[in-house]
Scaffold this motif. Structure first.
Motif, mmCIF file in Angstrom:
data_model
loop_
_atom_site.group_PDB
_atom_site.id
_atom_site.type_symbol
_atom_site.label_atom_id
_atom_site.label_comp_id
_atom_site.label_asym_id
_atom_site.label_seq_id
_atom_site.Cartn_x
_atom_site.Cartn_y
_atom_site.Cartn_z
ATOM 1 N N ASN A 104 -25.965 -27.839 -13.792
ATOM 2 C CA ASN A 104 -24.633 -27.521 -13.253
ATOM 3 C C ASN A 104 -24.543 -27.724 -11.744
ATOM 4 O OD1 ASN A 104 -23.150 -26.995 -15.538
ATOM 5 N ND2 ASN A 104 -23.632 -24.814 -15.545
ATOM 6 N N VAL A 105 -25.406 -28.592 -11.207
ATOM 7 C CA VAL A 105 -25.416 -28.873 -9.770
ATOM 8 C C VAL A 105 -25.036 -30.319 -9.504
ATOM 9 C CG1 VAL A 105 -26.865 -28.931 -7.697
ATOM 10 C CG2 VAL A 105 -27.185 -27.107 -9.373
ATOM 11 N N VAL A 106 -25.646 -31.227 -10.231
ATOM 12 C CA VAL A 106 -25.434 -32.655 -10.023
ATOM 13 C C VAL A 106 -24.948 -33.264 -11.336
ATOM 14 C CG1 VAL A 106 -26.526 -34.834 -9.386
ATOM 15 C CG2 VAL A 106 -27.286 -32.725 -8.319
ATOM 16 N N THR A 107 -23.968 -34.132 -11.249
ATOM 17 C CA THR A 107 -23.471 -34.837 -12.430
ATOM 18 C C THR A 107 -23.683 -36.339 -12.243
ATOM 19 O OG1 THR A 107 -21.792 -33.143 -12.796
ATOM 20 C CG2 THR A 107 -21.461 -35.253 -13.881
ATOM 21 N N PHE A 108 -24.299 -36.949 -13.240
ATOM 22 C CA PHE A 108 -24.513 -38.393 -13.248
ATOM 23 C C PHE A 108 -23.574 -38.998 -14.288
ATOM 24 C CE2 PHE A 108 -28.630 -36.577 -12.031
ATOM 25 C CZ PHE A 108 -28.844 -37.239 -10.838
ATOM 26 N N PRO A 109 -22.997 -40.148 -13.990
ATOM 27 C CA PRO A 109 -22.121 -40.772 -14.987
ATOM 28 C C PRO A 109 -22.930 -41.238 -16.199
ATOM 29 C CG PRO A 109 -22.451 -42.238 -13.131
ATOM 30 C CD PRO A 109 -23.110 -40.937 -12.773
ATOM 31 N N GLN A 110 -22.244 -41.395 -17.292
ATOM 32 C CA GLN A 110 -22.868 -41.904 -18.510
ATOM 33 C C GLN A 110 -23.456 -43.286 -18.208
ATOM 34 O OE1 GLN A 110 -20.065 -42.141 -21.681
ATOM 35 N NE2 GLN A 110 -21.344 -43.456 -22.925
ATOM 36 N N PRO A 111 -24.769 -43.490 -18.440
ATOM 37 C CA PRO A 111 -25.389 -44.774 -18.061
ATOM 38 C C PRO A 111 -24.849 -45.976 -18.830
ATOM 39 C CG PRO A 111 -27.062 -43.133 -18.607
ATOM 40 C CD PRO A 111 -25.745 -42.545 -18.952
ATOM 41 N N LEU A 112 -24.611 -45.822 -20.125
ATOM 42 C CA LEU A 112 -24.133 -46.932 -20.960
ATOM 43 C C LEU A 112 -22.834 -46.524 -21.640
ATOM 44 C CD1 LEU A 112 -27.504 -47.890 -22.714
ATOM 45 C CD2 LEU A 112 -26.443 -49.038 -20.771
ATOM 46 N N SER A 113 -21.902 -47.446 -21.698
ATOM 47 C CA SER A 113 -20.639 -47.124 -22.363
ATOM 48 C C SER A 113 -20.577 -47.704 -23.770
ATOM 49 C CB SER A 113 -19.463 -47.635 -21.528
ATOM 50 O OG SER A 113 -19.579 -49.026 -21.336
ATOM 51 N N SER A 114 -21.464 -48.602 -24.104
ATOM 52 C CA SER A 114 -21.469 -49.225 -25.422
ATOM 53 C C SER A 114 -22.009 -48.250 -26.472
ATOM 54 C CB SER A 114 -22.338 -50.486 -25.400
ATOM 55 O OG SER A 114 -22.580 -50.944 -26.706
#
Length: 94
Positions: free
Chosen positions: A39-49
Motif C-alpha cells: 500500500n505504498v508503491v503501485t506499479f502498472p500492470q506489466p502486460l496487457s495481453s
C-alpha cells in the motif's frame, strides 16, 4: 556415490535458485491488474495481453510446486544430516 553427491548438491541448489527466479518473474508478469506493494508503491500492470498473462500464470503454478518440492527436499536433507551427526547448520554459520 561420493563423487555424485557434490554434483547433486550443486544441482539441487542451482535448481532452487532458478525456481525462485521463475516464480518471481512469472508472478509479476501474470498480474492482470496493477501491482500494489505494501500500500505504498503501485506499479502498472506489466502486460496487457490476456494471452500473455495466462501463459505466465500457467508457468507460475507448476514453478511454485517445483520450488516447494525442492525446499522440502532441502529441509529433509538438513534434518538427515543433523540426525546423522553432521552439523550442517553449524557449518553454515561458521
Amino acid at each position: 556415490m561420493k563423487n555424485l553427491m557434490p554434483w547433486l548438491v550443486f544441482f539441487v541448489h542451482t535448481m532452487m535458485y532458478v525456481s525462485v527466479v521463475i516464480v518471481l518473474i512469472s508472478g509479476v508478469f501474470m498480474m492482470d491488474r496493477p501491482i500494489i506493494f505494501f500500500n505504498v508503491v503501485t506499479f502498472p500492470q506489466p502486460l496487457s495481453s490476456v494471452d500473455m498473462t495466462g501463459l505466465f500464470g500457467r508457468i507460475h503454478t507448476p514453478a511454485c510446486g517445483v520450488l516447494a518440492a525442492l525446499i522440502t527436499l532441502h529441509v529433509v536433507a538438513v534434518i538427515k544430516h543433523q540426525l546423522s551427526g553432521q552439523s550442517i547448520i553449524k557449518r553454515m554459520f561458521s
